[in-house]
Enzyme design. Structure first.
Site, PDB file in Angstrom:
ATOM      1  N   ASP A 198       1.987  -1.052 -10.325  1.00 30.43           N
ATOM      2  CA  ASP A 198       3.302  -1.559  -9.919  1.00 30.43           C
ATOM      3  C   ASP A 198       3.231  -3.090  -9.887  1.00 30.43           C
ATOM      4  O   ASP A 198       3.997  -3.737  -9.188  1.00 30.43           O
ATOM      5  CB  ASP A 198       3.595  -0.992  -8.508  1.00 30.43           C
ATOM      6  CG  ASP A 198       5.049  -1.115  -8.091  1.00 30.43           C
ATOM      7  OD1 ASP A 198       5.919  -1.185  -8.983  1.00 30.43           O
ATOM      8  OD2 ASP A 198       5.314  -1.135  -6.879  1.00 30.43           O
ATOM      9  N   TRP A 221       2.251   2.954  -2.435  1.00 24.48           N
ATOM     10  CA  TRP A 221       1.874   3.863  -3.539  1.00 24.48           C
ATOM     11  C   TRP A 221       0.514   4.501  -3.222  1.00 24.48           C
ATOM     12  O   TRP A 221       0.307   5.691  -3.473  1.00 24.48           O
ATOM     13  CB  TRP A 221       1.798   3.098  -4.875  1.00 24.48           C
ATOM     14  CG  TRP A 221       3.121   2.911  -5.548  1.00 24.48           C
ATOM     15  CD1 TRP A 221       4.347   2.792  -4.953  1.00 24.48           C
ATOM     16  CD2 TRP A 221       3.349   2.826  -6.970  1.00 24.48           C
ATOM     17  NE1 TRP A 221       5.317   2.627  -5.910  1.00 24.48           N
ATOM     18  CE2 TRP A 221       4.734   2.635  -7.144  1.00 24.48           C
ATOM     19  CE3 TRP A 221       2.527   2.873  -8.085  1.00 24.48           C
ATOM     20  CZ2 TRP A 221       5.311   2.512  -8.421  1.00 24.48           C
ATOM     21  CZ3 TRP A 221       3.090   2.744  -9.353  1.00 24.48           C
ATOM     22  CH2 TRP A 221       4.476   2.566  -9.514  1.00 24.48           C
ATOM     23  N   LYS A 253       4.600  -0.451 -14.481  1.00 30.33           N
ATOM     24  CA  LYS A 253       5.907  -1.136 -14.378  1.00 30.33           C
ATOM     25  C   LYS A 253       5.993  -2.227 -15.440  1.00 30.33           C
ATOM     26  O   LYS A 253       5.063  -3.001 -15.631  1.00 30.33           O
ATOM     27  CB  LYS A 253       6.025  -1.778 -12.994  1.00 30.33           C
ATOM     28  CG  LYS A 253       7.266  -2.653 -12.846  1.00 30.33           C
ATOM     29  CD  LYS A 253       7.651  -2.841 -11.412  1.00 30.33           C
ATOM     30  CE  LYS A 253       6.836  -3.894 -10.713  1.00 30.33           C
ATOM     31  NZ  LYS A 253       7.187  -3.990  -9.283  1.00 30.33           N
ATOM     32  N   ASP A 275      -6.019  -5.309  -5.314  1.00 30.58           N
ATOM     33  CA  ASP A 275      -4.943  -6.308  -5.222  1.00 30.58           C
ATOM     34  C   ASP A 275      -5.540  -7.679  -4.920  1.00 30.58           C
ATOM     35  O   ASP A 275      -6.572  -7.784  -4.266  1.00 30.58           O
ATOM     36  CB  ASP A 275      -3.919  -5.953  -4.132  1.00 30.58           C
ATOM     37  CG  ASP A 275      -2.553  -6.569  -4.417  1.00 30.58           C
ATOM     38  OD1 ASP A 275      -1.601  -5.819  -4.709  1.00 30.58           O
ATOM     39  OD2 ASP A 275      -2.431  -7.818  -4.389  1.00 30.58           O
ATOM     40  N   GLY A 286       0.756  -1.257   0.000  1.00 35.89           N
ATOM     41  CA  GLY A 286       0.000   0.000   0.000  1.00 35.89           C
ATOM     42  C   GLY A 286       0.781   1.299   0.000  1.00 35.89           C
ATOM     43  O   GLY A 286       0.188   2.359   0.164  1.00 35.89           O
ATOM     44  N   ASP A 329      -8.375 -10.301  -8.333  1.00 35.97           N
ATOM     45  CA  ASP A 329      -7.558 -10.189  -9.545  1.00 35.97           C
ATOM     46  C   ASP A 329      -8.296  -9.244 -10.503  1.00 35.97           C
ATOM     47  O   ASP A 329      -9.425  -9.547 -10.900  1.00 35.97           O
ATOM     48  CB  ASP A 329      -7.428 -11.596 -10.137  1.00 35.97           C
ATOM     49  CG  ASP A 329      -6.578 -11.628 -11.386  1.00 35.97           C
ATOM     50  OD1 ASP A 329      -6.454 -10.589 -12.063  1.00 35.97           O
ATOM     51  OD2 ASP A 329      -6.036 -12.701 -11.696  1.00 35.97           O
TER      52      ASP A 329
END
Ligand SMILES: C[S@@+](CC[C@H](N)C(=O)[O-])C[C@H]1O[C@@H](n2cnc3c(N)ncnc32)[C@H](O)[C@@H]1O
Length: 206
Positions: free
Chosen positions: A121, A62, A161, A80, A60, A96
């Protein structure tokens, strides 16, 4: 190398890592925060009042940083597979995001006005087989882009990312077709030996 030895090496590198120390002395949950902070300082991504979606948000850091930057006028939706401790002013959906039911929940929460910024990320669970891991990481990135096509406002941005390897050039090209500006960032807090880097795509065009 034995598992015990590599665990010890990892612990040693964690202990000497300036960003791990910095995170321990701060209220942030992980050193990952310094990657977002550096990109934000350079690119002025986060602003008061924005709607931000954080894909792959746990633990957490970010979401903590972004939540502080957007303030009480902003909204943040964090997603998440893993559970995440609650944060003020952050809505969390566990699941998901590629699962249709979870995606539907996210779209419903975001509403018709859409999001200003999607940050990701995410990394897949690693198998250790490089080609498989790379393919999984690119699959996730493609799903994140498709998600953006549904939720991003015109003019919105995506920070994601990626891992250097097959598919990244094509992915950047895909983003270039849909965003006015696409740049690559390798923040200092991203370890040199890591293949990870970030792509920032700005000004989404429908
Ligand atoms: C490197 S961590 C994120 C760290 C986070 N940015 C922070 O600052 O605390 C990557 C996260 O992506 C999540 N993740 C991977 N695939 C996902 C998916 N398909 N849907 C949702 N979360 C996913 C993992 O569970 C993991 O918690």
């Amino acid at each position: 190398m034995s598992k015990k030895k590599s665990n010890k090496q990892w612990l040693n590198s964690q202990n000497s890592d300036q960003f791990v120390k910095k995170a321990r002395n701060s209220h942030y949950r992980s050193r990952a925060v310094f990657k977002l902070q550096e990109i934000d300082k350079k690119d002025k991504l986060l602003r008061s009042g924005q709607y931000v979606v954080d894909l792959g948000a746990a633990p957490g850091s970010w979401s903590q940083y972004a939540g502080e930057k957007i303030g009480v006028k902003g909204k943040l939706l964090a997603v998440d597979i893993l559970t995440m401790e609650t944060l003020p002013n952050v809505e969390f959906i566990q699941g998901d995001f590629t699962d249709l039911e979870i995606e539907r929940k996210c779209i419903e929460k975001i509403g018709k006005d859409g999001a200003d910024l999607v940050i990701s990320d995410m990394a897949p669970n690693l198998t250790g087989i490089r080609a498989t891991d790379q393919a999984r990481s690119m699959d996730l990135a493609e799903c994140a882009f498709e998600f953006c096509q549904t939720v991003l406002k015109p003019g919105g941005s995506l920070l994601i990312k990626l891992f250097e390897g097959a598919g990244t050039t094509e992915y950047r090209a895909l983003l270039q077709e849909h965003f006015k500006q696409v740049v690559t960032r390798k923040p200092e807090a991203s370890r040199d030996q890591s293949r990870e880097f970030y792509v920032l795509a700005r000004s989404y065009e429908l």
